[in-house]
Write a protein that holds these residues in place. Structure first.
Motif, short mmCIF file in Angstrom:
data_model
loop_
_atom_site.label_atom_id
_atom_site.label_comp_id
_atom_site.label_asym_id
_atom_site.label_seq_id
_atom_site.Cartn_x
_atom_site.Cartn_y
_atom_site.Cartn_z
N MET A 30 0.76 -1.16 -0.18
CA MET A 30 -0.09 0.01 0.08
C MET A 30 1.04 1.19 0.03
N SER A 31 0.71 2.24 -0.79
CA SER A 31 1.49 3.43 -1.07
C SER A 31 0.68 4.47 -0.12
N ILE A 32 1.56 5.35 0.37
CA ILE A 32 0.89 6.44 1.14
C ILE A 32 0.21 7.43 0.51
N MET A 44 -6.22 -0.37 15.33
CA MET A 44 -7.11 -0.75 14.30
C MET A 44 -6.21 -0.88 13.24
N ARG A 45 -6.66 -2.10 12.75
CA ARG A 45 -5.66 -2.54 11.49
C ARG A 45 -6.65 -2.58 10.23
N GLY A 46 -6.37 -1.77 9.22
CA GLY A 46 -7.23 -1.66 8.07
C GLY A 46 -6.58 -1.70 6.83
N SER A 47 -7.60 -1.96 5.64
CA SER A 47 -7.29 -1.90 4.26
C SER A 47 -8.02 -1.00 3.63
N LEU A 48 -7.55 -0.22 2.29
CA LEU A 48 -8.03 0.53 1.36
C LEU A 48 -8.85 -0.32 0.66
N LEU A 49 -10.14 -0.08 0.36
CA LEU A 49 -10.92 -0.77 -0.50
C LEU A 49 -11.69 0.07 -1.50
N GLU A 78 -11.97 4.64 -1.65
CA GLU A 78 -12.60 5.52 -0.80
C GLU A 78 -13.15 4.81 0.33
N PHE A 79 -12.99 3.48 0.65
CA PHE A 79 -13.29 2.87 2.06
C PHE A 79 -12.08 2.36 2.52
N ILE A 80 -11.97 2.09 3.86
CA ILE A 80 -11.05 1.63 4.87
C ILE A 80 -11.81 0.88 5.79
N ALA A 81 -11.50 -0.48 5.50
CA ALA A 81 -12.12 -1.80 6.30
C ALA A 81 -11.44 -1.89 7.48
N PHE A 82 -11.60 -1.74 8.69
CA PHE A 82 -10.79 -1.94 9.92
C PHE A 82 -11.29 -3.02 10.81
N SER A 83 -10.24 -3.56 11.46
CA SER A 83 -10.68 -4.50 12.61
C SER A 83 -10.10 -3.88 13.58
N LYS A 143 2.37 -5.64 5.04
CA LYS A 143 1.49 -6.47 4.40
C LYS A 143 0.48 -5.68 3.84
N ARG A 144 0.87 -4.48 3.30
CA ARG A 144 -0.16 -3.47 2.84
C ARG A 144 -1.35 -3.19 3.58
N ALA A 145 -1.17 -2.95 5.00
CA ALA A 145 -2.21 -2.46 5.89
C ALA A 145 -1.93 -1.20 6.40
N ILE A 146 -2.99 -0.45 6.78
CA ILE A 146 -2.60 0.67 7.67
C ILE A 146 -3.00 0.31 9.09
N VAL A 147 -2.18 0.59 10.03
CA VAL A 147 -2.39 0.42 11.33
C VAL A 147 -2.49 1.63 12.17
N CYS A 148 -3.44 1.90 12.86
CA CYS A 148 -3.69 3.02 13.69
C CYS A 148 -3.55 2.56 15.31
N GLN A 149 -3.03 3.42 16.09
CA GLN A 149 -2.59 3.04 17.55
C GLN A 149 -3.14 4.17 18.22
N PHE A 150 -4.08 3.80 19.10
CA PHE A 150 -4.41 4.79 19.97
C PHE A 150 -4.25 4.43 21.57
N PRO A 151 -4.58 5.13 22.52
CA PRO A 151 -4.12 4.75 23.74
C PRO A 151 -4.64 3.53 24.32
N ASN A 152 -5.71 3.22 23.98
CA ASN A 152 -6.32 1.81 24.58
C ASN A 152 -6.66 0.91 23.43
N PHE A 153 -6.51 1.05 22.51
CA PHE A 153 -6.88 0.28 21.13
C PHE A 153 -6.21 0.40 20.10
#
Length: 123
Positions: free
Chosen positions: A1-3, A88-93, A98-103, A76-86
């Protein structure tokens, strides 16, 4: 995934969601909220905004919130967001990314995950 595929300084809208508890024999206690994400390239920051839509049937009080985290791209071509307590790992679709699906999972309990999809706001 490119920036270049992330739309920086634009809003990705999340779904309308709710926190619900059924108390005292089935009485509704809850509120409705909406989340959104905004990525800033310069600082590798992501802001998760929560806006309370309705809490007229909620026994407590919830407030709007802006939570600041960091993001990075994984190997692995994913975007990983880190917040204080949780995290998120997602992929652009979508045809135009225009979509980002996160776990999403809490840092102390990675067994319980949930999913959320954000859509780029075209306005």
């Amino acid at each position: 995934m490119s920036i270049e595929k992330i739309a920086f300084d634009k809003v990705y809208e999340g779904p309308v969601d709710a926190r619900i508890d059924w108390v005292a024999g089935g009485n509704f206690d809850g509120y409705i909220y909406k989340t959104s994400l905004r990525f800033t390239e310069e600082k590798s920051e992501v802001v998760l905004t929560t806006r309370i839509i309705d809490q007229s049937s909620f026994d407590g009080i919830e407030f709007d919130e802006d939570l600041i985290g960091k993001f990075e791209f994984s190997d692995k071509r994913a975007i990983v967001c880190q917040f204080p307590n949780f995290d998120m790992r997602g992929s652009l679709l979508g045809e135009n990314n225009e979509f980002i699906a996160f776990s999403i999972w809490h840092n102390k309990n990675r067994e319980k995950t949930y999913s959320r999809v954000y859509k780029l706001n075209e306005d």
